[in-house]
Scaffold this motif. Sequence first.
Motif, PDB file in Angstrom:
ATOM      1  N   ASN A  71       0.834  -1.193   0.000  1.00 45.33           N
ATOM      2  CA  ASN A  71       0.000   0.000   0.000  1.00 45.33           C
ATOM      3  C   ASN A  71       0.873   1.249   0.000  1.00 45.33           C
ATOM      4  O   ASN A  71       1.953   1.276   0.606  1.00 45.33           O
ATOM      5  CB  ASN A  71      -0.896   0.046   1.246  1.00 45.33           C
ATOM      6  CG  ASN A  71      -1.694  -1.232   1.417  1.00 45.33           C
ATOM      7  OD1 ASN A  71      -2.619  -1.507   0.671  1.00 45.33           O
ATOM      8  ND2 ASN A  71      -1.320  -2.022   2.413  1.00 45.33           N
ATOM      9  N   GLU A  79      -5.455   5.530  -0.308  1.00 47.34           N
ATOM     10  CA  GLU A  79      -4.241   4.754  -0.562  1.00 47.34           C
ATOM     11  C   GLU A  79      -4.332   4.077  -1.917  1.00 47.34           C
ATOM     12  O   GLU A  79      -5.414   3.667  -2.361  1.00 47.34           O
ATOM     13  CB  GLU A  79      -4.054   3.665   0.503  1.00 47.34           C
ATOM     14  CG  GLU A  79      -3.777   4.153   1.891  1.00 47.34           C
ATOM     15  CD  GLU A  79      -3.632   3.001   2.867  1.00 47.34           C
ATOM     16  OE1 GLU A  79      -3.312   1.877   2.415  1.00 47.34           O
ATOM     17  OE2 GLU A  79      -3.864   3.211   4.059  1.00 47.34           O
ATOM     18  N   LYS A 132      -7.867   2.343  -1.718  1.00 44.53           N
ATOM     19  CA  LYS A 132      -8.497   2.174  -0.414  1.00 44.53           C
ATOM     20  C   LYS A 132      -8.911   3.544   0.095  1.00 44.53           C
ATOM     21  O   LYS A 132      -8.108   4.500   0.059  1.00 44.53           O
ATOM     22  CB  LYS A 132      -7.544   1.508   0.586  1.00 44.53           C
ATOM     23  CG  LYS A 132      -7.148   0.089   0.224  1.00 44.53           C
ATOM     24  CD  LYS A 132      -6.267  -0.535   1.296  1.00 44.53           C
ATOM     25  CE  LYS A 132      -5.858  -1.956   0.923  1.00 44.53           C
ATOM     26  NZ  LYS A 132      -5.013  -2.587   1.968  1.00 44.53           N
ATOM     27  N   TYR A 133     -10.147   3.638   0.570  1.00 46.17           N
ATOM     28  CA  TYR A 133     -10.658   4.909   1.088  1.00 46.17           C
ATOM     29  C   TYR A 133     -10.977   4.748   2.569  1.00 46.17           C
ATOM     30  O   TYR A 133     -11.707   3.819   2.960  1.00 46.17           O
ATOM     31  CB  TYR A 133     -11.918   5.336   0.326  1.00 46.17           C
ATOM     32  CG  TYR A 133     -12.522   6.629   0.848  1.00 46.17           C
ATOM     33  CD1 TYR A 133     -11.962   7.854   0.535  1.00 46.17           C
ATOM     34  CD2 TYR A 133     -13.628   6.595   1.685  1.00 46.17           C
ATOM     35  CE1 TYR A 133     -12.495   9.021   1.020  1.00 46.17           C
ATOM     36  CE2 TYR A 133     -14.179   7.768   2.185  1.00 46.17           C
ATOM     37  CZ  TYR A 133     -13.601   8.990   1.845  1.00 46.17           C
ATOM     38  OH  TYR A 133     -14.133  10.143   2.341  1.00 46.17           O
ATOM     39  N   LYS A 145     -11.719   0.657   6.106  1.00 43.60           N
ATOM     40  CA  LYS A 145     -11.483   1.170   4.757  1.00 43.60           C
ATOM     41  C   LYS A 145     -12.379   0.484   3.735  1.00 43.60           C
ATOM     42  O   LYS A 145     -12.677  -0.715   3.859  1.00 43.60           O
ATOM     43  CB  LYS A 145     -10.010   0.960   4.370  1.00 43.60           C
ATOM     44  CG  LYS A 145      -9.029   1.671   5.291  1.00 43.60           C
ATOM     45  CD  LYS A 145      -7.592   1.401   4.902  1.00 43.60           C
ATOM     46  CE  LYS A 145      -6.632   2.090   5.883  1.00 43.60           C
ATOM     47  NZ  LYS A 145      -5.211   1.847   5.539  1.00 43.60           N
ATOM     48  N   ILE A 147     -12.447  -0.743  -0.078  1.00 42.44           N
ATOM     49  CA  ILE A 147     -11.437  -1.121  -1.063  1.00 42.44           C
ATOM     50  C   ILE A 147     -12.110  -1.445  -2.387  1.00 42.44           C
ATOM     51  O   ILE A 147     -13.212  -1.993  -2.434  1.00 42.44           O
ATOM     52  CB  ILE A 147     -10.602  -2.338  -0.589  1.00 42.44           C
ATOM     53  CG1 ILE A 147     -11.502  -3.547  -0.306  1.00 42.44           C
ATOM     54  CG2 ILE A 147      -9.794  -1.990   0.634  1.00 42.44           C
ATOM     55  CD1 ILE A 147     -10.717  -4.793   0.043  1.00 42.44           C
ATOM     56  N   SER A 148     -11.437  -1.073  -3.484  1.00 45.37           N
ATOM     57  CA  SER A 148     -11.906  -1.435  -4.828  1.00 45.37           C
ATOM     58  C   SER A 148     -10.674  -1.605  -5.711  1.00 45.37           C
ATOM     59  O   SER A 148      -9.655  -0.930  -5.516  1.00 45.37           O
ATOM     60  CB  SER A 148     -12.828  -0.354  -5.399  1.00 45.37           C
ATOM     61  OG  SER A 148     -12.148   0.875  -5.521  1.00 45.37           O
ATOM     62  N   ALA A 149     -10.777  -2.510  -6.681  1.00 45.50           N
ATOM     63  CA  ALA A 149      -9.596  -2.810  -7.487  1.00 45.50           C
ATOM     64  C   ALA A 149      -9.990  -3.452  -8.805  1.00 45.50           C
ATOM     65  O   ALA A 149     -11.031  -4.116  -8.918  1.00 45.50           O
ATOM     66  CB  ALA A 149      -8.641  -3.723  -6.730  1.00 45.50           C
ATOM     67  N   GLN A 206     -12.233  -3.405   4.550  1.00 43.17           N
ATOM     68  CA  GLN A 206     -11.087  -3.927   5.296  1.00 43.17           C
ATOM     69  C   GLN A 206     -11.019  -3.199   6.629  1.00 43.17           C
ATOM     70  O   GLN A 206     -11.022  -1.969   6.677  1.00 43.17           O
ATOM     71  CB  GLN A 206      -9.792  -3.729   4.509  1.00 43.17           C
ATOM     72  CG  GLN A 206      -8.591  -4.445   5.118  1.00 43.17           C
ATOM     73  CD  GLN A 206      -7.359  -4.345   4.227  1.00 43.17           C
ATOM     74  OE1 GLN A 206      -7.055  -3.300   3.686  1.00 43.17           O
ATOM     75  NE2 GLN A 206      -6.653  -5.460   4.071  1.00 43.17           N
ATOM     76  N   GLU A 220     -10.739  -8.715   6.085  1.00 44.82           N
ATOM     77  CA  GLU A 220     -11.253  -8.197   4.814  1.00 44.82           C
ATOM     78  C   GLU A 220     -12.421  -9.052   4.338  1.00 44.82           C
ATOM     79  O   GLU A 220     -12.343 -10.280   4.306  1.00 44.82           O
ATOM     80  CB  GLU A 220     -10.152  -8.191   3.755  1.00 44.82           C
ATOM     81  CG  GLU A 220     -10.617  -7.688   2.391  1.00 44.82           C
ATOM     82  CD  GLU A 220      -9.516  -7.731   1.355  1.00 44.82           C
ATOM     83  OE1 GLU A 220      -9.815  -8.069   0.183  1.00 44.82           O
ATOM     84  OE2 GLU A 220      -8.355  -7.443   1.714  1.00 44.82           O
ATOM     85  N   SER A 222     -14.909  -9.119   0.942  1.00 42.23           N
ATOM     86  CA  SER A 222     -15.003  -8.500  -0.380  1.00 42.23           C
ATOM     87  C   SER A 222     -15.763  -9.403  -1.347  1.00 42.23           C
ATOM     88  O   SER A 222     -15.932 -10.611  -1.120  1.00 42.23           O
ATOM     89  CB  SER A 222     -13.606  -8.206  -0.938  1.00 42.23           C
ATOM     90  OG  SER A 222     -12.846  -9.398  -1.021  1.00 42.23           O
TER      91      SER A 222
END
Length: 637
Positions: A71, A79, A132-133, A145, A147-149, A206, A220, A222
């Motif tokens: 990260n 991030e 990551k927000y 946080k 997270i998306s990817a 997360q 986590e 997801s």
Amino acid sequence: MKTILSVILFLLSVTISNSNDNYKNIFSFGVSAGTLFNYHNADFNSFPGIYNCGTYENNSNFRFLGNIVLNYRLLNNIELFTGLVLADRSVDLSYDELLRIYDSFEDKLIDVTNRYNLDATLNNIEISFGLKYLIANNFIDGPLKLISATKIYIPIQSKYIQTKKAVSPSGHVLDINGQQVLEYQMATGTIENRYSPGIGFLIGFQNYLTIGEDKYFTQELSLDYCFTDIVQNTNWQHYSINLLLGFNFEFHRNDEEIQSTDITQTKAPVLDSATIIPVFRDTLNPKIMLEKIYTDFHIEQGYKLLCNSPKISSIFFDTNSSKIPDKYLNFDTTLTPYDDPVNLHHNILYDMLEILNRKPEAKIYISAISSGDENNRMKLTSERINSVKTFLINNGIDSDRIKQKKSITRSNEAYSSGFEENQRVDIDIDGVLLTNFVSKNYEDNVVGYSKIELDTNDIIFPKKIKVVDNYKSFSTLNADLYSKYIIPSEEYNDTLKYSIDYLHSIKIDTSIVLNKENMSIKYKDLQVDQFLAVLTFDYNSDLLSNDSKATLEEMVSFLPENINIIISGSADSSGSDMRNQELTYRRAKNAKSFIQNRAKNKAIHIVVTEDTFRYSNSSPVGRFLNRSIRLKLQKED
């Protein structure tokens, strides 16, 4: 994909343009492992190598998932990350074929069901690029946080086995080349034409739990979706729900890399009695401002009634062994007489030595018992007694003081726990109260409360603030630091010292002078709230031992008026619940009768109640301790 790259480039430009903002760029490294639940949608219109293509149903189960991630913090709450994932996307697919066939025995048409199974082994290396927000900075005990990817799926293993099975009706079989079977393997091989790479997307949450400075335990949850089919020219898509547990380690930039013209300083004066000595390792931004320190200290003097933890005066041996286990031969100097009795039991041999050296006239009586083969029992019993005797003699105890005692209480060997308990040596010391000791302890303590108020509005990671004082170990500052002190008067040196540290970049040292001579004195009544006596019993017995009777007599002699005595009990795991409940009640009732007989002239109230507390039944020490009653004291309102 173009959209995500555009967002990343935009955030990078924002980071560069805001290089003087009040935050520090941070790298962090995470490792995690867990499970995923695969869902597959498969309608094989064309799949080379298998037979009878059709719409398959998902019969998947949980599979393995492992992840390594790096990260990089762009902004205070955003991030960038990239991850390398090992994922097992294997699945067991099936569909049912319904047929109507002629039964020559029944001379009629019947409906039959055959099931086609496809066991597909699908392992991937997966690469993720995402954001990551930070949703909450302190969710439970750490950041939460979003997270998306974007994900790239690279196959590393692709194979399958296809089988056919006769399902119904009962007695229905398959005719394969003249042989009648319930199930047979139709095809096996490598799955060809897999998409490589596949493209997908991940979104989830997360959570971080703080376990140390810059260290977190992560969880986590997801959702993982693959846009591309598993096999080209085939309608076979998949997605999964992922659960990962792991650890994350943060790495900060060196202090020298951060420059600022602002000077950190205290905002407001503190108490008159406090001397504030701010020490700054750098003129840094962000800043911590010490606003106030509140204190309230006085001296408390009085007596506290306590009871030592019980001692199980037995040495438990390994099966078919006469060697004293190592746990009894390593004395733990950190334990006190009031610590957990299971841990205290490991010091039992050294406790015996201390008593024998303190009372040179006392004699020690050793008895032993063994389980197992009858021919081996006498030999083991003798060898175990000699092992304990040799230990005592080697540690300076005269052999003439050591006597052998034949009587011993056996546990019920119908239970495996009883077999384990009958591998022991029991030790008694003549005329010594071994298991419990009631004491009225005088206490003279400096007691106080302190509260430190800090202005941390400019701090990005307030949970990274560490506060160390000269009486207690450091703690993390969640908001304002509020501490209670109970310091023995002889250890108090008239000064409280605090060291406030933020990421080794900002440091404030503070001293508060509070003279003991100027403190008020409060005299306390006899304190009984921490009193706990545990009286143990022999197996299947409700008789109070001589040690237990002595403990109860000592307790009664110290009791003031208007005291509630709460008696509760337990039994070990050997025996039925009904027998154990009845035995527990008899033990408590006998203790109650004994106390009432000894405390006729005192206004006390005795309550017999149930207690859900149990020591662990996994060890003989725990089971011996569970053959007990527990006595607590409570002052009447």
